[in-house]
Design an enzyme around this catalytic site. Sequence first.
Site, short mmCIF file in Angstrom:
data_model
loop_
_atom_site.label_atom_id
_atom_site.label_comp_id
_atom_site.label_asym_id
_atom_site.label_seq_id
_atom_site.Cartn_x
_atom_site.Cartn_y
_atom_site.Cartn_z
N VAL A 51 -70.79 69.86 -55.21
CA VAL A 51 -70.14 69.23 -55.90
C VAL A 51 -70.99 68.32 -56.97
O VAL A 51 -71.03 68.22 -58.17
CB VAL A 51 -68.79 68.43 -55.38
CG1 VAL A 51 -67.97 67.58 -56.54
CG2 VAL A 51 -67.80 69.42 -54.98
N ARG A 105 -57.06 59.53 -52.17
CA ARG A 105 -56.19 59.87 -53.12
C ARG A 105 -54.78 59.63 -53.09
O ARG A 105 -54.04 59.26 -53.87
CB ARG A 105 -56.20 61.66 -52.91
CG ARG A 105 -57.12 62.22 -53.62
CD ARG A 105 -56.82 63.73 -53.68
NE ARG A 105 -58.29 64.52 -53.74
CZ ARG A 105 -58.79 65.65 -53.26
NH1 ARG A 105 -57.99 66.01 -52.33
NH2 ARG A 105 -59.69 66.11 -53.69
N CYS A 136 -58.46 70.59 -55.53
CA CYS A 136 -58.30 71.97 -56.44
C CYS A 136 -57.16 72.76 -56.26
O CYS A 136 -56.54 73.49 -57.14
CB CYS A 136 -59.61 72.64 -56.04
SG CYS A 136 -59.92 72.95 -54.41
N SER A 161 -65.56 79.25 -53.17
CA SER A 161 -66.45 78.27 -53.64
C SER A 161 -65.72 76.90 -53.30
O SER A 161 -66.42 75.96 -53.25
CB SER A 161 -66.74 78.24 -55.18
OG SER A 161 -65.52 78.37 -55.85
N GLY A 162 -64.53 76.89 -53.32
CA GLY A 162 -63.64 75.87 -52.80
C GLY A 162 -64.28 74.83 -51.53
O GLY A 162 -64.08 73.81 -51.30
N GLU A 166 -55.12 71.49 -46.17
CA GLU A 166 -54.88 71.84 -47.58
C GLU A 166 -53.15 71.96 -47.93
O GLU A 166 -53.02 71.75 -48.87
CB GLU A 166 -55.41 73.25 -48.05
CG GLU A 166 -55.69 73.66 -49.20
CD GLU A 166 -56.96 73.01 -49.80
OE1 GLU A 166 -57.75 72.32 -49.30
OE2 GLU A 166 -57.51 73.43 -50.96
N LYS A 200 -52.26 68.43 -48.35
CA LYS A 200 -52.40 67.91 -49.70
C LYS A 200 -51.69 68.69 -50.75
O LYS A 200 -50.95 67.68 -51.74
CB LYS A 200 -54.08 68.25 -50.04
CG LYS A 200 -54.77 67.39 -49.11
CD LYS A 200 -56.41 68.25 -49.24
CE LYS A 200 -57.34 67.45 -48.10
NZ LYS A 200 -58.45 68.14 -48.35
N HIS A 241 -58.79 79.37 -58.34
CA HIS A 241 -57.40 79.24 -57.28
C HIS A 241 -56.35 79.78 -58.14
O HIS A 241 -55.74 79.20 -59.29
CB HIS A 241 -57.24 77.78 -56.87
CG HIS A 241 -58.41 77.37 -56.05
ND1 HIS A 241 -59.53 78.28 -55.52
CD2 HIS A 241 -58.39 76.17 -55.43
CE1 HIS A 241 -60.09 77.44 -54.67
NE2 HIS A 241 -59.60 76.33 -54.41
N ASN A 266 -61.46 76.35 -59.89
CA ASN A 266 -61.56 75.34 -58.94
C ASN A 266 -62.63 74.39 -58.86
O ASN A 266 -62.49 73.28 -58.55
CB ASN A 266 -61.23 75.94 -57.50
CG ASN A 266 -62.41 76.98 -57.03
OD1 ASN A 266 -62.47 78.05 -57.96
ND2 ASN A 266 -63.19 76.65 -56.13
N THR A 267 -63.81 74.94 -59.26
CA THR A 267 -64.95 74.01 -59.17
C THR A 267 -65.28 73.29 -60.65
O THR A 267 -65.71 72.15 -60.88
CB THR A 267 -66.11 74.60 -58.90
OG1 THR A 267 -66.72 75.53 -59.81
CG2 THR A 267 -66.06 75.43 -57.47
#
Lengths: 354, 354, 354, 354
Positions: free
Chosen positions: A15, A113, A152, A182-183, A205, A208, A245, A330-331
């Site tokens: 990231v 978050r 993401c 890639s997540g 996940e 979230k 995603h 997602n990235t």
Amino acid sequence: MNRIPVGVLGATGTVGQRFVQLLAEHPWFEVAVVTGSDRTVGRPYGEGVNWLMPGRVPARTAELIVQPTDTDLDLPGNPPVVFSALPTGEAKEWEPRFAAAGYAVVTNTSVFRMNPTVPLLIPEINPDHTCLIPTQRAENNWPGFIVASPNCSTTSAILPLKVFQEAFGVEAAMITTLQAISGAGYPGVSSMDIYDNVVPYIGGEDEKLENEPTKLLGDVRDGRMIRAGIAVSAQANRVPVVDGHLASVSVRLGRRATPDEAIAALRDWRPPAICAQLPSSPQELLIYRDEPDRPQPRRDRDAGDGLAWTVGKVRACPVLDVRYVALTHNTLRGAASGALLNAELLAVQGYIGN
Amino acid sequence: MNRIPVGVLGATGTVGQRFVQLLAEHPWFEVAVVTGSDRTVGRPYGEGVNWLMPGRVPARTAELIVQPTDTDLDLPGNPPVVFSALPTGEAKEWEPRFAAAGYAVVTNTSVFRMNPTVPLLIPEINPDHTCLIPTQRAENNWPGFIVASPNCSTTSAILPLKVFQEAFGVEAAMITTLQAISGAGYPGVSSMDIYDNVVPYIGGEDEKLENEPTKLLGDVRDGRMIRAGIAVSAQANRVPVVDGHLASVSVRLGRRATPDEAIAALRDWRPPAICAQLPSSPQELLIYRDEPDRPQPRRDRDAGDGLAWTVGKVRACPVLDVRYVALTHNTLRGAASGALLNAELLAVQGYIGN
Amino acid sequence: MNRIPVGVLGATGTVGQRFVQLLAEHPWFEVAVVTGSDRTVGRPYGEGVNWLMPGRVPARTAELIVQPTDTDLDLPGNPPVVFSALPTGEAKEWEPRFAAAGYAVVTNTSVFRMNPTVPLLIPEINPDHTCLIPTQRAENNWPGFIVASPNCSTTSAILPLKVFQEAFGVEAAMITTLQAISGAGYPGVSSMDIYDNVVPYIGGEDEKLENEPTKLLGDVRDGRMIRAGIAVSAQANRVPVVDGHLASVSVRLGRRATPDEAIAALRDWRPPAICAQLPSSPQELLIYRDEPDRPQPRRDRDAGDGLAWTVGKVRACPVLDVRYVALTHNTLRGAASGALLNAELLAVQGYIGN
Amino acid sequence: MNRIPVGVLGATGTVGQRFVQLLAEHPWFEVAVVTGSDRTVGRPYGEGVNWLMPGRVPARTAELIVQPTDTDLDLPGNPPVVFSALPTGEAKEWEPRFAAAGYAVVTNTSVFRMNPTVPLLIPEINPDHTCLIPTQRAENNWPGFIVASPNCSTTSAILPLKVFQEAFGVEAAMITTLQAISGAGYPGVSSMDIYDNVVPYIGGEDEKLENEPTKLLGDVRDGRMIRAGIAVSAQANRVPVVDGHLASVSVRLGRRATPDEAIAALRDWRPPAICAQLPSSPQELLIYRDEPDRPQPRRDRDAGDGLAWTVGKVRACPVLDVRYVALTHNTLRGAASGALLNAELLAVQGYIGN
């Protein structure tokens, strides 16, 4: 025109690399400081990093000497701005310290978050949530502050929910995601786990996905976060796709709407006016496609330079009210670009910059 | 012990090939006739077929001369038995003709699945539905009959629904599938469509997923099909996996049950007693796995020689009542092996054989 | 500045679409005419095409009405210029007719590549081969002409061979390619053939790999093609990669050279001076990477906007003299962009344009 | 009939797990001892292992308590037999200690493969090389001994070389491999490195491919290893395939042979007579396929229960003499099953067992 110097915390991870790559061409910001792990501290960034982005390390950043992650960075600004791509454990420790030391911390990490005074931001969805910042500063007695971007997977599903919330109200959502490898960062997912396979589990996940939408779609009143009363049920799956995603979502609306009304709401929706001032926000933010087989990760993830939502397959749901499928990169939208947009918003709103 | 000679209609396609492969080692049946397209008629099967199964064409079948698909096959039996792997258009034309000509048609095609007098069968779920056969014969004035097996995606999701229906009642189900490429046959899905990609669309599949469970879980009373009153909402996705369909399902139960009760119901459930007589029905039919990341296509599809269901991730659903993930091998349990099991059931029940 | 209007023959196929996409942003050319199959003739291109490129159909081309492929196109120019992305059978028929009718035919097809008077061109390698054009015209009595670009697999391997030929001479080459699925067009390779698999066969490809380099590296003397005396042995493999052909090559040199000398030759080599005038030719044409694990398709195919060669792993060969691995983007450098570069060369050399 | 009790060193890794799985059904051997890392020592194997093989941990092995890797195992036999699946560092330390302590060490590791007195064995190729064992014992003053199996990539290429060596002589070979991800163990290759990608590098693999064939195809004279005088040039590639290594090979023969003669040699070749006594050696060891597109990993890796070579595409090479493509299953023939075959050979030759 002078660009705002910024720091990237954890700049050698995936990231962090993405931040460095995107900032190299950003009209408002430029990387002035990079921090990294012990292994890389003291070396030029271009030598210390195991560069996984396309192309080469941006030349100016390549020459920066990697600093240890600490609050005495040689970084001007009032407040100085840092993007955090720290590992979770370090984020937990350092992000509050940076806020306490007067920095504006724009984080992509998950740690704060759901903290009630930390704005969880997508500028096109809830730009007004930055008004939590004074509360956050007051409660913690911080000269600086933290703003966060969502997970993401949450990001991929959220925009149509926002639109439907405005148009019809939303009471419940059932979300099943198909998420790219890639997540998970690098090395992330073992090829032996995902090749010719699907894994119906991504640690943390589902939680979230069930929590973050209620904050993103909530209200801030009198400086306090009021989460939206939406029940969310989530099942995250990892699929063998590099980027993008996809979220398959069914929604119980506040009031009934036909699929045509839902599609019209998506097509007619416009982001808040302030977004026109954000250089990274794409012209066409929500792309609705009529084809029955879209969106698709490989074909739609790069829409709007990876910052648009592609939505399709709105139809009636025999169990709840309406279904849809949505996709984001997602990235980019779901990580580094999203955090960058948050910083752009902060600049427009006067929380950072001169 | 003499094996029952059978015909395979459409034996050169991928499902037909699978029938040929499985029947080569079957204790009760043996392939005596194969039919195929004009291109292959008159040639030895071993030469006409573009064999895509592992290994070689079974030696005895390889020598059979491919026949045109017609009802004058040289096939003994009372009734003679044919497995149909015909393309949809041909199935629509020929399956009724074979039934009218006195054949027992065990079909894997979709054409007559929802016909109210055609049993839609999974022996371990609704073996009693064969009692529709007399109704079917009477209504059509057929000496023969048709029995069908469900779509491979329906199959992957259905067994836990059956268990929950028996234990708690089922009112509604939200099904999202992640389906393998082999489900589309050969050449089927273009690699350019599915590589590094997911396609949220399989033509007709959502409708099958929304309809077939209500028949499989329904009752036959007085020779009439009474479909179950279950609302199903489905979203089928194609993912880059060779074999194995995964279904992520959320269920509204007739009466509340905790996840532990749901898991106990799955663990304690046993198939109808008659299944013990079916040679292909696996010893362990429903495998419940506790790991949070199972089932997975590559690791679980071959359980029970491709005939078991692997189920996991039972947990509470914040929107409906309970969620689960289930997986079956789509070309075995979900297609050829499933139809073979139907034939075994018909033999045990005396509808075919001597 | 006025752009040169061009036609795209076979504009609805995958290569044709790529031409349309690339030409939409080209500084010198613009699409004025598109031809297509009977199915699409008479419809606006944007409706007739099954668009498989990223993003949307370029707006101006979308409005063009698809014409039948015939030599009476309403296309100005002296000569008028067409890019051919026709299927092989049609190319064989139509490309000579267009040349006979006075068109400059810039083709990506294989039909006339090895024709001794048709220049087989890569501008950075053999720009002088266009001097075959007068011979071609004279022999065929054509007012127009045909120039061809090589096969995408040949392209991936060729540039280091050119460099070594200039520096040391080349006597023989052993080429093994690992080729992407996009090379087969759409629908092209069945996912059932290539997923979790490799296919050591691409029809006709070995022959192209063994022949085309001798023409590309040959000389034109007195208007006649003299092919290079290089023995090539090729084995083409299809691998599950979307884009990017990788070639593993071992070379017997005319005179011995150490790996360091070979690397120095690659690093020091510069394309012919005329290439500086070609807008699509990348600044850094040959990228030599020192890492032992490069080049890689996903990470290197987009270098130089898909027009650069990435080369690595130069080392001594225990059987011949020197080994290397090279990679290019097969649908850009290896197909549409390569043909576009040929047209740019023709414009600079005065064969087309005003 | 009593089975020979054996130990598995490093039984919790992927190769160790494969040993455990294969030995569970072996007619001659049974697992009596398993050793593992500190993390697992003292726990039942079934609990300590992160089982990655299909199905469940074999019941009897599951109950064994994991031992530390040390030479005081409670293992009968004269000599006691251990299979080594140790990590390289541990193999280097422990394999000689076990030999010194009187054990027969059948190893799959690379450490001692090229040691001149350690037989590098494939029973169907060089069963007589076990006659190095007395030399090894004498030189090291060991009561026990070590035998090794070759690298999985060497294995895939070697059998046709052996056949050609016998028939025509072999002077040089150029080998390019396309290797599966399972060859790197678990977690092994990051999905981010190999998805939609190829990596032209596997650390140390080229060297193994260039050295091991000269030992496998060499002679033992007077108890001394004489390596074959064959120059080998190798390029190993990792491709996105789960199992199955494919080798594309070009050979300079000792005397010229046509492709037809080469194919005849392959078809007519038979393994040494002793192989008929080895229960794991497949009936059809070398399968030559005429189709131009075979062998393929997914379709051919399981031939002969993963122990056969599938070979195809024999044709003339314009640079050397003859080309071919060969394939074996890398974790079966190329690893655990290959080592098991070595143990079977040792039993038949009387080096182990009673």
